[in-house]
Scaffold this motif. Structure first.
Motif, PDB file in Angstrom:
ATOM      1  N   TYR A  10      -6.288   4.645  16.844  1.00 24.35           N
ATOM      2  CA  TYR A  10      -6.902   3.418  15.719  1.00 24.35           C
ATOM      3  C   TYR A  10      -7.408   4.189  14.478  1.00 24.35           C
ATOM      4  CZ  TYR A  10      -9.424  -0.725  14.786  1.00 24.35           C
ATOM      5  OH  TYR A  10      -9.899  -1.982  14.426  1.00 24.35           O
ATOM      6  N   VAL A 179      -3.890  -0.500  21.720  1.00 24.86           N
ATOM      7  CA  VAL A 179      -4.839   0.363  20.955  1.00 24.86           C
ATOM      8  C   VAL A 179      -6.017  -0.597  20.561  1.00 24.86           C
ATOM      9  CG1 VAL A 179      -5.329   1.619  18.726  1.00 24.86           C
ATOM     10  CG2 VAL A 179      -3.224   1.997  20.099  1.00 24.86           C
ATOM     11  N   ASP A 180      -5.649  -1.736  19.826  1.00 23.47           N
ATOM     12  CA  ASP A 180      -6.683  -2.683  19.574  1.00 23.47           C
ATOM     13  C   ASP A 180      -7.481  -2.976  20.659  1.00 23.47           C
ATOM     14  OD1 ASP A 180      -6.076  -3.064  16.711  1.00 23.47           O
ATOM     15  OD2 ASP A 180      -4.227  -4.073  17.527  1.00 23.47           O
ATOM     16  N   PHE A 183      -9.633  -0.135  22.067  1.00 27.19           N
ATOM     17  CA  PHE A 183     -10.804   0.182  20.927  1.00 27.19           C
ATOM     18  C   PHE A 183     -11.770  -1.019  21.139  1.00 27.19           C
ATOM     19  CE2 PHE A 183     -12.612   0.259  16.774  1.00 27.19           C
ATOM     20  CZ  PHE A 183     -13.110   1.333  16.534  1.00 27.19           C
TER      21      PHE A 183
END
Lengths: 252, 330
Positions: A10, A179-180, A183
């Motif tokens: 990220y 990833v988003d 995170f």
């Protein structure tokens, strides 16, 4: 994906967005339509490069393998950069640049606003600093898109063309990947759906004021976040990296 | 960046205006001699005004054209830190241009007119920017030598008799000193680096040394405008004095870097404390001034293209401003 890996990916992606946009902007230094805009462009590019340095330095620390900001910028291959496709598009004319910046800044400003409150203190700190810069960029570029849209018939047609051709690169900004999601779940990262709603409202307001038509959402180009870029990207990276590649290990 | 050589070029020295009386001219000279600053609304000889417009606008144009050779390395700067520093420097140059155009406007000439004169080729800019930047080391050499030479010229301009110019120069000089240190720092790094990096630095010095010396303009014996500019305190030192000062300061800096100054006749004169240098190739200077440098056409073509490409943008801004004014009035 482990939490640590998601955090690193990220942060490095935030650095990629900032660097690649900054790199595109420096390509047009000394070619702007007015001296005042020359100063603005250089100033904004400087902000992006500064942000890239902060994100990459942090990425290097998170990774713990001794990689510096320059290792991230100059010694990775195309497919290791995960910036969105929108910002790597060639500069085109002034209207293209302004439109690209309005689209990206409106997204990035909301993103930074959310990141300010995330659980990772370092990201929150960088985001708080960057948010002030991007708020000003968006204001400045909004003024320009309004002038161009509501200026002459020629400028209106040109910038409407920019809006229409760049629209297909906006979907990727809001399409979450693993990833988003990781995170968001683990570090209190941004809710991209909410940011998309906000973005649509903001961009609609700006385009209305510019007397421009907001395109319908259609097919959207994807891949930047996964390291699959448009053809332009390789040339850009080759040019940027050549000295470091030619002189391995040299200090500059 | 600026070259004193500029004020030696072009048109012959202006003749005093027929309407100017001997009393006016004497009173003006008295103010200058008393080190009073001349301000925009003060009376001044027409020739003084025209000299300043020429010099200040050429100085501004040099800042703008000077962005090109440095901008040539922005996309290829070898580290993010160097990229940021170079970008900030180029932004400073644009700022200097803006500043100087504004200061020149106080003399009754518009920025549009000055820009038009640059684009038409009527106005000159510093010849040094007609040389190419071929390697990264050239960015260091420009900072060290070109900005270094510019500073030698500009420090005395902070005491120039024309107030707006003098005040603009105070700020510009501070930034230029910073640029010069940054340029030297690039070369220190290269000279402490690999064999290839050091060779790159030597090559840059070989190419930039003589053009930098030419930045001070022709030798005093061939200098057209010097005497009048000195009397008006626009200029404080002669071309040769400043060139000598530059050489005396710069040669030890080259030695520190372990680089060789490309002048076989260079030697230190223990008696005077000055370095004696070899003959400058003034034919090259004249050629570049006449438009026959390596990049003259390229620099002007790029500036004209930027201007032409931006026409629709400037038109849009004007049209929008007119619409807004009409809406406001309604």
């Amino acid at each position: 994906m482990t939490y640590d890996a998601a955090l690193l990916a990220y942060v490095s992606r935030l650095g990629d967005n900032a660097l690649i946009l900054g790199q595109r902007m420096v390509e047009v230094v000394a070619a702007y339509p007015e001296l005042e805009e020359e100063l603005a462009n250089a100033n904004f590019a400087l902000d992006y490069i500064g942000q890239a340095r902060m994100f990459y330095t942090y990425a290097g620390e998170l990774e713990g393998k001794g990689r510096s900001e320059d290792d991230f910028a100059f010694l990775r291959d195309e497919n290791e950069f995960c910036n969105c496709l929108l910002i790597e598009q060639p500069n085109g004319h002034f209207g293209d640049s302004v439109t690209k910046l309005v689209f990206f800044d409106a997204f990035y400003l909301s993103l930074l606003g959310a990141l300010k409150g995330c659980k990772d203190a370092r990201i929150a700190e960088i985001a708080a600093r960057a948010e002030k810069e991007i708020r000003y960029h968006l204001r400045h570029n909004t003024q320009w898109i309004v002038r161009l849209g509501d200026g002459t018939a020629e400028s209106h047609a040109r910038v409407q063309g920019s809006v229409d051709s760049l629209w297909k690169y906006t979907g990727e900004l809001f399409a979450p990947d693993v990833v988003d999601r990781t995170f968001a779940d683990e570090y209190g990262g941004p809710d991209l759906e909410a940011i998309h709603d906000q973005w649509k409202t903001d961009v609609k307001t700006i385009l209305d004021e510019a007397t421009l038509t907001m395109p319908e959402d259609g097919w959207m180009a994807m891949g930047g976040k996964a390291g699959r870029h448009t053809e332009h990207f390789g040339y850009m990276i080759a040019e940027m990296q050549y000295l470091q590649r030619r002189h391995p290990g040299a200090s500059w | 960046m600026y070259t004193q050589g500029l004020d030696q070029q072009g048109r012959p020295a202006a003749k005093p205006d027929a309407l100017e009386t001997a009393e006016q001219l004497a009173a003006f000279q008295q103010r200058v001699d008393a080190e009073e600053k001349i301000e925009a609304k003060d009376w001044m000889p027409e020739a003084y005004r025209r000299t300043l417009i020429r010099q200040m606008s050429q100085h501004a144009h040099s800042e703008i054209i000077g962005m090109q050779p440095e901008g040539n390395w922005l996309t290829r700067a070898p580290s993010l830190k160097r990229k940021a520093i170079l970008l900030a420097k180029i932004q400073d140059e644009a700022g200097h241009g803006l500043y100087l155009y504004s200061a020149a406007e106080t003399l009754g000439v518009s920025r549009d007119q000055m820009v038009a004169d640059l684009l038409s080729g009527k106005a000159k800019y510093s010849s040094i920017f007609n040389y190419p930047t071929l390697t990264w080391a050239d960015i260091g050499a420009i900072g060290w030598l070109v900005d270094g030479a510019a500073i030698m010229n500009q420090i005395p301009l902070c005491r120039c008799s024309y107030g707006p110019y003098a005040r603009a120069m105070v700020r510009i000089c501070k930034e230029e000193s910073f640029h010069q240190r940054q340029g030297y720092d690039i070369l220190v790094e290269l000279c402490n680096g690999t064999k290839e990096q050091k060779a790159m630095a030597q090559d840059a010095l070989d190419r930039w040394w003589w053009p930098s010396l030419m930045m001070f303009g022709p030798s005093d014996i061939n200098s057209k405008h010097s005497a009048q500019s000195m009397a008006w305190k626009i200029k404080r030192f002669s071309n040769d004095e400043l060139r000598q000062k530059f050489i005396d300061v710069t040669v030890p800096q080259a030695e520190f870097l372990g680089l060789r100054v490309p002048d076989d006749d260079l030697e230190h004169d223990a008696e005077t404390g000055h370095y004696r240098h070899g003959e400058i190739d003034w034919q090259e200077f004249i050629d570049v001034l006449a438009g026959n440098g390596p990049c003259n056409q390229q620099r002007m073509a790029k500036r004209r293209k930027a201007h032409d490409d931006g026409a629709w943008v400037r038109d849009a801004a004007s049209a929008y401003a007119a619409k807004q004014a009409a809406r406001h009035a309604a």
